[in-house]
Write a protein that holds these residues in place. Structure first.
Motif, PDB file in Angstrom:
ATOM      1  N   GLY A  50      48.291  36.685  26.763  1.00 34.69           N
ATOM      2  CA  GLY A  50      49.184  35.529  26.751  1.00 34.69           C
ATOM      3  C   GLY A  50      50.385  35.631  27.656  1.00 34.69           C
ATOM      4  O   GLY A  50      51.432  35.038  27.367  1.00 34.69           O
ATOM      5  N   VAL A  51      50.266  36.384  28.768  1.00 35.81           N
ATOM      6  CA  VAL A  51      51.401  36.563  29.678  1.00 35.81           C
ATOM      7  C   VAL A  51      51.167  35.899  31.038  1.00 35.81           C
ATOM      8  O   VAL A  51      51.956  36.085  31.962  1.00 35.81           O
ATOM      9  N   GLY A  52      50.082  35.145  31.175  1.00 41.52           N
ATOM     10  CA  GLY A  52      49.825  34.459  32.440  1.00 41.52           C
ATOM     11  C   GLY A  52      48.958  35.239  33.397  1.00 41.52           C
ATOM     12  O   GLY A  52      48.929  34.938  34.593  1.00 41.52           O
ATOM     13  N   LYS A  53      48.229  36.204  32.877  1.00 40.45           N
ATOM     14  CA  LYS A  53      47.390  37.062  33.717  1.00 40.45           C
ATOM     15  C   LYS A  53      46.244  36.289  34.375  1.00 40.45           C
ATOM     16  O   LYS A  53      46.054  36.356  35.600  1.00 40.45           O
ATOM     17  N   THR A  54      45.489  35.566  33.561  1.00 38.81           N
ATOM     18  CA  THR A  54      44.342  34.845  34.104  1.00 38.81           C
ATOM     19  C   THR A  54      44.779  33.726  35.042  1.00 38.81           C
ATOM     20  O   THR A  54      44.155  33.500  36.083  1.00 38.81           O
ATOM     21  N   ALA A  55      45.842  33.023  34.696  1.00 29.96           N
ATOM     22  CA  ALA A  55      46.350  31.962  35.571  1.00 29.96           C
ATOM     23  C   ALA A  55      46.705  32.522  36.939  1.00 29.96           C
ATOM     24  O   ALA A  55      46.407  31.912  37.974  1.00 29.96           O
ATOM     25  N   ALA A  56      47.332  33.698  36.964  1.00 27.89           N
ATOM     26  CA  ALA A  56      47.685  34.314  38.247  1.00 27.89           C
ATOM     27  C   ALA A  56      46.433  34.729  39.012  1.00 27.89           C
ATOM     28  O   ALA A  56      46.346  34.534  40.231  1.00 27.89           O
ATOM     29  N   ALA A  57      45.449  35.298  38.313  1.00 23.77           N
ATOM     30  CA  ALA A  57      44.213  35.719  38.974  1.00 23.77           C
ATOM     31  C   ALA A  57      43.505  34.536  39.619  1.00 23.77           C
ATOM     32  O   ALA A  57      43.055  34.609  40.773  1.00 23.77           O
ATOM     33  N   VAL A  58      43.412  33.432  38.893  1.00 23.89           N
ATOM     34  CA  VAL A  58      42.724  32.244  39.391  1.00 23.89           C
ATOM     35  C   VAL A  58      43.454  31.653  40.592  1.00 23.89           C
ATOM     36  O   VAL A  58      42.841  31.335  41.622  1.00 23.89           O
ATOM     37  N   ASN A  59      44.762  31.513  40.490  1.00 23.76           N
ATOM     38  CA  ASN A  59      45.518  30.905  41.581  1.00 23.76           C
ATOM     39  C   ASN A  59      45.572  31.798  42.814  1.00 23.76           C
ATOM     40  O   ASN A  59      45.481  31.306  43.944  1.00 23.76           O
ATOM     41  N   LEU A  60      45.709  33.103  42.621  1.00 21.21           N
ATOM     42  CA  LEU A  60      45.740  34.013  43.770  1.00 21.21           C
ATOM     43  C   LEU A  60      44.386  34.063  44.475  1.00 21.21           C
ATOM     44  O   LEU A  60      44.320  34.070  45.710  1.00 21.21           O
ATOM     45  N   ALA A  61      43.299  34.094  43.692  1.00 19.47           N
ATOM     46  CA  ALA A  61      41.975  34.097  44.313  1.00 19.47           C
ATOM     47  C   ALA A  61      41.748  32.811  45.106  1.00 19.47           C
ATOM     48  O   ALA A  61      41.215  32.841  46.223  1.00 19.47           O
ATOM     49  N   TYR A  62      42.168  31.698  44.539  1.00 18.90           N
ATOM     50  CA  TYR A  62      42.032  30.420  45.237  1.00 18.90           C
ATOM     51  C   TYR A  62      42.848  30.411  46.534  1.00 18.90           C
ATOM     52  O   TYR A  62      42.345  29.999  47.595  1.00 18.90           O
ATOM     53  N   LEU A  63      44.077  30.873  46.476  1.00 19.15           N
ATOM     54  CA  LEU A  63      44.935  30.865  47.663  1.00 19.15           C
ATOM     55  C   LEU A  63      44.433  31.829  48.732  1.00 19.15           C
ATOM     56  O   LEU A  63      44.546  31.548  49.934  1.00 19.15           O
ATOM     57  N   ALA A  64      43.878  32.960  48.302  1.00 17.43           N
ATOM     58  CA  ALA A  64      43.289  33.885  49.276  1.00 17.43           C
ATOM     59  C   ALA A  64      42.131  33.214  50.005  1.00 17.43           C
ATOM     60  O   ALA A  64      42.006  33.319  51.238  1.00 17.43           O
ATOM     61  N   ALA A  65      41.278  32.511  49.263  1.00 16.28           N
ATOM     62  CA  ALA A  65      40.150  31.814  49.871  1.00 16.28           C
ATOM     63  C   ALA A  65      40.625  30.704  50.806  1.00 16.28           C
ATOM     64  O   ALA A  65      40.061  30.510  51.895  1.00 16.28           O
ATOM     65  N   CYS A  66      41.662  29.990  50.388  1.00 10.85           N
ATOM     66  CA  CYS A  66      42.219  28.936  51.246  1.00 10.85           C
ATOM     67  C   CYS A  66      42.776  29.506  52.541  1.00 10.85           C
ATOM     68  O   CYS A  66      42.805  28.813  53.573  1.00 10.85           O
ATOM     69  N   ASP A  67      43.203  30.751  52.496  1.00 13.32           N
ATOM     70  CA  ASP A  67      43.761  31.416  53.677  1.00 13.32           C
ATOM     71  C   ASP A  67      42.663  31.971  54.587  1.00 13.32           C
ATOM     72  O   ASP A  67      42.953  32.633  55.571  1.00 13.32           O
ATOM     73  N   GLY A  68      41.422  31.721  54.225  1.00 14.68           N
ATOM     74  CA  GLY A  68      40.302  32.138  55.055  1.00 14.68           C
ATOM     75  C   GLY A  68      39.683  33.459  54.673  1.00 14.68           C
ATOM     76  O   GLY A  68      38.755  33.921  55.358  1.00 14.68           O
ATOM     77  N   ALA A  69      40.152  34.088  53.603  1.00 16.05           N
ATOM     78  CA  ALA A  69      39.614  35.386  53.190  1.00 16.05           C
ATOM     79  C   ALA A  69      38.372  35.193  52.327  1.00 16.05           C
ATOM     80  O   ALA A  69      38.376  34.380  51.400  1.00 16.05           O
TER      81      ALA A  69
END
Length: 249
Positions: A12-31
């Motif tokens: 309940g500390v925002g772990k999954t939300a961070a994982a999902v958003n970071l993975a999405y942003l990495a993909a958007c950056d072309g990775a």
């Protein structure tokens, strides 16, 4: 290529939300990016509209190979794949304890994917045990979201102490504040103390925001449905910090 774990003893500390958003942003950056959902709750897969992997029990996952490859799913987003979990992953600690060389098992499972992906993200379950030891050995960077409260900070200290007691390298652990409400006096006090701790917190602070909670309604990362929101901007800042860490900056 870097393997990045999102982990905390507490839930309940925002772990999954961070994982999902970071993975999405990495993909958007072309990775080329893959997210391994290791939490038996399967929230990461839910956010990406992917069903649990009922045919990949935890025991088979830990054996690696083709068993995993056949269960990897593409998401709705370019460059982003995901391996969904299921409820059987709740027994990973028990399964690991019965294997030879249990502390390096996850490292061996993930090793082939380091060649085919630019970023590997792990959404790790809360708790502490063999799974968390595996996670530390398998990851290049461990991001630890912490709510700025006394108990949450105490839990983070316990995490560091545990890994040090096991002789593990804690220099790869990077905490950051999440679910931040600056109007709360305790939050403000803990934010200040975070700058002076031995293990310095990252600069980015993820706010306590309705947009993060609404990820479960939209089943999308925050930048998709609220691109100009403070939460979306904060995750973007966190991604930039992570990218700098991954490049040695």
């Amino acid at each position: 290529m870097p393997t990045v774990a999102l982990y905390n003893i507490k839930g309940g500390v925002g772990k999954t939300a961070a994982a999902v958003n970071l993975a999405y942003l990495a993909a958007c950056d072309g990775a080329q990016t893959i997210l391994f959902d290791l939490d038996p709750q399967g929230a990461a897969a839910f956010y990406f509209r992917i069903k649990p992997s009922r045919k990949l029990p935890g025991g088979k996952f830990l054996r690696g190979g083709r068993r995993i490859e056949k269960r990897i799913r593409g998401t709705d987003y370019e460059n982003l794949d995901l391996l969904p979990s299921n409820l059987s992953f709740r027994n990973l600690d028990t399964t690991l304890s019965k294997l030879k060389g249990p502390s390096k098992r996850l490292y061996r499972v993930l090793k082939p994917y380091r060649k085919s992906y630019d970023f590997i993200f792990l959404d790790c379950p809360p708790g502490i045990g063999l799974v968390s030891e595996n996670m530390l050995l398998a990851s290049d960077i461990v991001l630890v979201p912490c709510v700025p409260t006394t108990l949450s900070m105490r839990t983070y200290d316990q995490l560091v102490d545990f890994f040090q007691s096991k002789g593990r390298d804690v220099s790869r652990i990077y905490p950051f504040f999440a679910m931040v409400e600056k109007r709360k006096r305790m939050h403000s006090e803990q934010l200040k103390s975070g700058r002076n701790r031995e293990h310095r917190f990252l600069d980015t602070q993820i706010p306590y925001a309705s947009e993060v909670e609404r990820m479960g309604v939209h089943r999308e990362p925050v930048p998709c449905f609220a691109p100009g929101s403070p939460a979306a901007c904060a995750y973007q800042d966190l991604w930039h910090e992570l990218k700098a860490l991954a490049s040695g900056g």
